[in-house]
Design a protein around this motif. Structure first.
Motif, PDB file in Angstrom:
ATOM      1  N   ILE A  96      -0.677  -8.346  11.146  1.00 39.37           N
ATOM      2  CA  ILE A  96       0.773  -7.846  11.276  1.00 39.37           C
ATOM      3  C   ILE A  96       1.208  -7.239   9.742  1.00 39.37           C
ATOM      4  CG2 ILE A  96       3.157  -8.532  11.443  1.00 39.37           C
ATOM      5  CD1 ILE A  96       1.584 -10.943  12.802  1.00 39.37           C
ATOM      6  N   ASN A  97       1.984  -6.013   9.839  1.00 39.19           N
ATOM      7  CA  ASN A  97       2.312  -5.199   8.588  1.00 39.19           C
ATOM      8  C   ASN A  97       1.320  -4.606   7.959  1.00 39.19           C
ATOM      9  OD1 ASN A  97       5.148  -5.799   9.083  1.00 39.19           O
ATOM     10  ND2 ASN A  97       5.097  -7.594   8.007  1.00 39.19           N
ATOM     11  N   MET A  98       0.198  -4.509   8.641  1.00 41.55           N
ATOM     12  CA  MET A  98      -0.868  -3.877   7.993  1.00 41.55           C
ATOM     13  C   MET A  98      -0.794  -2.282   7.938  1.00 41.55           C
ATOM     14  SD  MET A  98      -5.062  -3.777   9.415  1.00 41.55           S
ATOM     15  CE  MET A  98      -4.327  -3.298  10.790  1.00 41.55           C
ATOM     16  N   SER A  99      -0.790  -1.707   6.762  1.00 44.11           N
ATOM     17  CA  SER A  99      -0.787  -0.319   6.753  1.00 44.11           C
ATOM     18  C   SER A  99      -2.192   0.263   7.009  1.00 44.11           C
ATOM     19  CB  SER A  99      -0.506   0.156   5.272  1.00 44.11           C
ATOM     20  OG  SER A  99      -0.361   1.501   5.207  1.00 44.11           O
ATOM     21  N   THR A 100      -2.139   1.608   7.757  1.00 47.83           N
ATOM     22  CA  THR A 100      -3.192   2.378   8.149  1.00 47.83           C
ATOM     23  C   THR A 100      -3.223   3.602   7.511  1.00 47.83           C
ATOM     24  OG1 THR A 100      -2.319   3.192   9.950  1.00 47.83           O
ATOM     25  CG2 THR A 100      -3.569   1.163  10.226  1.00 47.83           C
ATOM     26  N   LYS A 101      -2.364   3.846   6.537  1.00 52.05           N
ATOM     27  CA  LYS A 101      -2.131   5.484   6.195  1.00 52.05           C
ATOM     28  C   LYS A 101      -3.429   5.928   5.273  1.00 52.05           C
ATOM     29  CE  LYS A 101       1.066   8.065   3.338  1.00 52.05           C
ATOM     30  NZ  LYS A 101       2.212   7.982   2.483  1.00 52.05           N
ATOM     31  N   GLU A 102      -4.169   4.844   4.489  1.00 54.04           N
ATOM     32  CA  GLU A 102      -5.417   5.316   3.673  1.00 54.04           C
ATOM     33  C   GLU A 102      -6.510   5.063   4.412  1.00 54.04           C
ATOM     34  OE1 GLU A 102      -5.127   3.239   0.146  1.00 54.04           O
ATOM     35  OE2 GLU A 102      -3.261   4.054  -0.450  1.00 54.04           O
ATOM     36  N   TRP A 103      -6.600   5.134   5.736  1.00 54.60           N
ATOM     37  CA  TRP A 103      -7.894   4.740   6.628  1.00 54.60           C
ATOM     38  C   TRP A 103      -8.695   6.113   7.237  1.00 54.60           C
ATOM     39  CZ3 TRP A 103      -7.119   0.276  10.596  1.00 54.60           C
ATOM     40  CH2 TRP A 103      -6.728  -0.760  10.064  1.00 54.60           C
ATOM     41  N   GLY A 104      -8.344   7.238   6.602  1.00 50.83           N
ATOM     42  CA  GLY A 104      -8.962   8.525   6.697  1.00 50.83           C
ATOM     43  C   GLY A 104      -8.952   8.837   8.099  1.00 50.83           C
ATOM     44  N   TYR A 105     -10.171   9.087   8.863  1.00 47.64           N
ATOM     45  CA  TYR A 105     -10.192   9.587  10.123  1.00 47.64           C
ATOM     46  C   TYR A 105      -9.598   8.834  11.197  1.00 47.64           C
ATOM     47  CZ  TYR A 105     -14.356   7.034  10.687  1.00 47.64           C
ATOM     48  OH  TYR A 105     -15.544   5.951  10.890  1.00 47.64           O
ATOM     49  N   TRP A 106      -9.406   7.570  10.753  1.00 48.13           N
ATOM     50  CA  TRP A 106      -8.801   6.424  11.746  1.00 48.13           C
ATOM     51  C   TRP A 106      -7.549   6.789  11.924  1.00 48.13           C
ATOM     52  CZ3 TRP A 106     -11.514   1.955  13.835  1.00 48.13           C
ATOM     53  CH2 TRP A 106     -12.703   1.705  13.416  1.00 48.13           C
ATOM     54  N   TYR A 107      -6.729   6.994  10.784  1.00 51.20           N
ATOM     55  CA  TYR A 107      -5.207   7.256  10.765  1.00 51.20           C
ATOM     56  C   TYR A 107      -5.210   8.572  11.519  1.00 51.20           C
ATOM     57  CZ  TYR A 107      -0.669   8.099   8.957  1.00 51.20           C
ATOM     58  OH  TYR A 107       0.662   8.575   8.788  1.00 51.20           O
ATOM     59  N   THR A 108      -6.129   9.784  11.194  1.00 54.85           N
ATOM     60  CA  THR A 108      -5.981  10.837  12.001  1.00 54.85           C
ATOM     61  C   THR A 108      -6.179  10.603  13.237  1.00 54.85           C
ATOM     62  OG1 THR A 108      -7.242  11.973  10.086  1.00 54.85           O
ATOM     63  CG2 THR A 108      -7.156  13.062  12.200  1.00 54.85           C
ATOM     64  N   SER A 109      -7.089   9.885  13.780  1.00 55.16           N
ATOM     65  CA  SER A 109      -7.266   9.764  15.364  1.00 55.16           C
ATOM     66  C   SER A 109      -5.913   8.798  16.083  1.00 55.16           C
ATOM     67  CB  SER A 109      -8.501   8.632  15.595  1.00 55.16           C
ATOM     68  OG  SER A 109      -9.456   9.252  15.043  1.00 55.16           O
TER      69      SER A 109
END
Length: 843
Positions: free
Chosen positions: A127-140
């Motif tokens: 919960i409230n976990m950021s994904t902005k710095e996840w690279g290709y995961w965030y792009t997906s």
């Protein structure tokens, strides 16, 4: 020697030589045979493991696709079971649904500004976990939300669905997950079901190479350990990933892919792994590891479609040696009859043995009486000659033992009065010596007896940074430097323990003692080189004199100790002479600490703001937040008085939190209404860098809490900060720089750090210490240091700010030399928030 003796010796030597040659040849043949068998055995083991590794990789790819399909099916079921708006979904509802669908967890992801975060989850850490710095995961995720085709090469792509590869969970690195992400536009969230741990790792336990490797180590005698190395990362610094406040290593980047690595020989193995990959040939070496002699073999495995890897086999070389030993013993036992025959023949010709027995008995009687060390000479080379040699050896041993016992008693007495590390007299010896000097001073009318108490500044920080072994070396080096500065007579150096030294002077005037002390302090401050580390230290000193201060032995030591702590309170690297007011100052210090604790608890700490001016445009570009304390009982307390106390008492972190909370909130409000935004500079204590990772997270928390843009935040640290846990500190500064924060070196030019740090560290600005600015005269004399710092900053492309500008001619000099950013009383003293607004923001 008679013919009989010659024949006896000849036949004995002949038989022994034949037996020795035969046993040696057999030993070599047996050894070669065992080693060759071991190589064949290792080849079979590694071929089997390589087959299992490749089979596991192919099967893993198939199972990942099947798991991805199951997750998509689960996603459709989840979508049918949940409302379209995540606000209408509860976390407990997700828990029940995950259990019903037999998956580990369900998380719902939704856009939040320029980020995509976990908004609902059966796993609280998501919960409230950021994904902005996840690279290709965030792009997906972005492509899913846009209903575009997923372009990511990793994972599995299905209609409205993408499944990431099996990986360590960034929200909780203690788990291994297989994730799925589903979005078809009918909801305002991405559905993220995933398998965890047991579901993901069960396949590896069933089909991976681990079972085969365990079978070999358990059932194949001699095989101690099997390891599958990742040659890309083995022996290198861990490629840690830092996300959501967690640190972990990706599965593909782990140095060990399969098996264990308890028989560690990292540097040797690292070189061997690179060599076997380069040559394509196996390598073996013998080594003593974990108190066991082992044969370690490294075998390269290169397949067409997968990265190369190396299999390590650790074999118990003791088994080979044991078998060889048994073979040798067996042959020696077979040789005994021949030796026995030779001994019997030799015995027949040994009638001359009894002649020297009388001399041997007399010699033994002398030993029994305690007359050790006498040597009985003989030319015999037979058993009787050996007996004489042994008796001589026994006599010598007993003499050595008695001498050693006396020496041990002397050493015990020595260590009772001397320090083990430095060899200096200890506290016990010092008190006896001081008492003797005081008695002599009364009997012989000696003018003065002085006690000098010395303590190394910041030794605990240095010891924690370099380690206790190097800390001990530093103590020895400092002790030697002190000894070199002492007069040959009438001075007595002792180590009291830890980093404390006490020197006793007799028949020296106070001025002479103070001069010797200052000489010691100057010599100690020279750079210390310990292995490859360059260390700068200083010493705080305290003096007390007999009979001026006391005629009591313990009191003189206590007074010197009190004076030494007075030097530390003044910043260290000073010598103080005891006076009655020091005890009063100690009491005042305790009182200030008590009042400061109460002020922090009640929220009575204030923050003042001093503007930073760009002189060319005459505009405020930023403010420096400064802590202030006005106590109801003590009145206004200077920061120079209470900040050192706060650092020593462990209160500096609380003061910093007060400054961060108030300053971030206040400057954020000012920037909302100001045409030109102001930067906020906050000072950091070196003690805060004892745990740099925690500090980085705290800074991010405060800036995020007050929505303060990191680009407008400046961290001010002193040069001494760089001595604290240097490697971790530098790493933390790089993380903060990457986050967007500017870093300034405060009071530059007054510390001890190497200028090489300026090129290694992510520094943005140097702040010229106010003392260098105040030295500048109307005719620009005494300006060389300030000018040098400005030139240094310009050559390194760093900003430079001058502190303590109080005169117009100082301002003119700085502008002339390219320093346009300033702060000081010429522009404004530090002001409370209301006064700052009145002076600069309400016009």
């Amino acid at each position: 020697m008679s013919i009989k003796k010659k024949l006896s010796v000849f036949f004995t030597l002949l038989v022994l030589c034949i037996l020795l040659a035969n046993n040696t040849l057999h030993y070599i043949r047996s050894k070669n045979r065992l080693i060759e068998f071991n190589k064949k055995e290792i080849t079979l083991v590694t071929e089997e493991i390589a087959y299992e590794v490749e089979n596991s990789k192919n099967s893993a790819s198939y199972m990942e696709n099947r798991m991805a399909q199951e997750l998509r099916t689960a996603s459709v079921a989840i979508q049918d079971s949940l409302p379209a708006d995540y606000h209408d979904v509860s976390n407990d509802q997700l828990k029940r649904l995950a259990k019903k669908l037999m998956i580990s967890h369900i998380t719902l992801l939704a856009p939040a500004g320029d980020d995509i975060i976990g908004v609902k989850s059966s796993d609280p850490k998501e919960i409230n976990m950021s994904t902005k710095e996840w690279g290709y995961w965030y792009t997906s995720f972005r492509q899913l939300l846009s209903q575009q085709t997923i372009t990511t090469k990793k994972g599995v792509t299905l209609p409205h669905f993408w499944s990431g590869p099996i990986e360590v969970a960034s929200s909780n690195p203690n788990h291994i997950d297989k994730w799925g992400y589903y979005y078809d536009g009918s909801t305002n969230y991405i559905i993220d079901p995933y398998f965890r741990d047991r579901h993901v790792l069960d396949f590896e336990k069933r089909f991976g190479p681990t079972n085969v490797m365990n079978r070999f180590t358990e059932n194949l005698e001699g095989v101690l350990e099997l390891t599958v190395f990742n040659p890309k990362n083995f022996g290198k610094r861990n490629q840690n990933v830092y996300l959501n406040g967690n640190k972990y290593i990706k599965i593909k980047d782990q140095p060990i892919w399969y098996g264990t690595y308890t028989y560690r020989n990292t540097e040797r193995d690292k070189k061997s792994i690179q060599e076997v990959l380069k040559t394509g040939k196996s390598q073996s070496y013998l080594a003593e590891i974990n108190h066991k002699k082992v044969l370690k073999t490294l075998v390269p495995i290169k397949e067409k479609n997968t990265p190369a890897y190396v299999i390590g086999v650790v074999y118990d070389y003791g088994l080979i040696e044991k078998e060889l030993q048994q073979e040798l013993i067996k042959h020696l036992l077979l040789s005994l009859p021949f030796i026995f025959i030779v001994l019997i023949i030799s015995f027949i010709f040994s009638t001359s043995i009894t002649r020297p027995i009388k001399h041997i008995m007399e010699h033994v009687n002398q030993i029994a009486k305690g007359n050790f060390g006498k040597v009985l000479n003989t030319r015999r080379k037979d058993e009787l000659g050996g007996l004489v040699a042994n008796i001589n050896h026994l006599s010598h041993f007993l003499k050595t033992y008695v001498d050693d016992l006396k020496k041990s008693q002397e050493e015990s007495e020595y260590h009772a009065y001397h320090d083990f590390l430095t060899g200096l007299p200890n506290r016990r010896y010092f008190k006896e010596q001081l008492n003797r000097r005081l008695i002599e001073s009364k009997e012989k009318s000696i003018r003065h007896v002085a006690v000098l108490f010395m303590d190394i500044d910041r030794f605990k920080d240095i010891n924690d940074t370099l380690g206790h072994s190097k800390g001990d070396q530093l103590i020895q080096l400092i002790a030697n430097r002190i000894k070199e500065c002492l007069p040959p007579a009438n001075s007595f150096l002792t180590r009291q323990g830890g980093d404390e030294f006490v020197i006793l002077f007799s028949d020296f005037t106070p001025e002479e003692v103070k001069g010797i002390t200052e000489k010691i302090m100057a010599y100690v401050q020279q750079p210390c080189y310990i292995d490859n580390d360059e260390v700068f230290v200083s010493i705080s000193s305290g003096l007390s004199f007999y009979p001026e201060h006391s005629t009591n032995l313990d009191t003189l030591i206590t007074y010197a100790d009190v004076a030494m702590y007075a030097s530390k309170r003044q910043g260290g690297s000073k010598v103080s002479i005891y006076h009655d007011s020091l005890n009063k100052k100690q009491a005042e210090k305790v009182h200030i600490e008590t009042r400061l604790r109460k002020a922090i608890q009640k929220g009575d700490i204030d923050v003042y703001y001093q503007p930073k001016i760009e002189a060319k445009r005459n505009v405020i570009t930023g403010v420096e937040a400064l802590v202030r304390w006005n106590d109801a009982e003590l009145g206004f307390v200077s920061p120079e008085a209470f900040i050192p106390i706060a650092e020593e008492a462990g209160l500096i972190q609380y003061l910093w939190e007060v400054v961060m909370k108030k300053a971030c909130s206040q400057v954020s409000e000012w920037n909302k209404v100001s045409d030109e935004k102001m930067t906020l500079a906050v000072n950091f204590s070196p003690r805060q860098f004892q745990d740099p990772v925690v500090l980085v997270n705290e800074i991010k928390h405060f800036l995020s809490l007050h929505r303060f843009d990191p680009a407008w935040f400046e961290m001010e640290i002193t040069e001494s900060t760089l001595l604290m846990n240097a490697e971790e500190t530098i790493k933390a500064l790089h993380l903060l720089k990457k986050y967007g924060i500017s870093i300034s070196i405060d009071d530059f030019g007054t510390g001890y750090s190497s200028l090489s740090y300026l090129k290694k560290l992510p520094i943005d600005c140097l702040k010229i210490d106010r003392s260098f600015i105040q030295d500048i005269q109307n005719d620009y004399s005494n300006s060389e240091i300030a000018q040098a710092i400005i030139s240094l900053s310009q050559s390194l492309k760093l900003e430079v700010i001058a502190e303590g500008v109080e005169e117009e001619y100082q301002k003119a000099f700085l502008m002339k030399n390219g320093c346009d950013h300033m702060q000081g009383y010429l522009f404004s003293k530090p002001l409370a928030a209301e006064d700052f607004e009145e002076a600069f923001l309400n016009s």
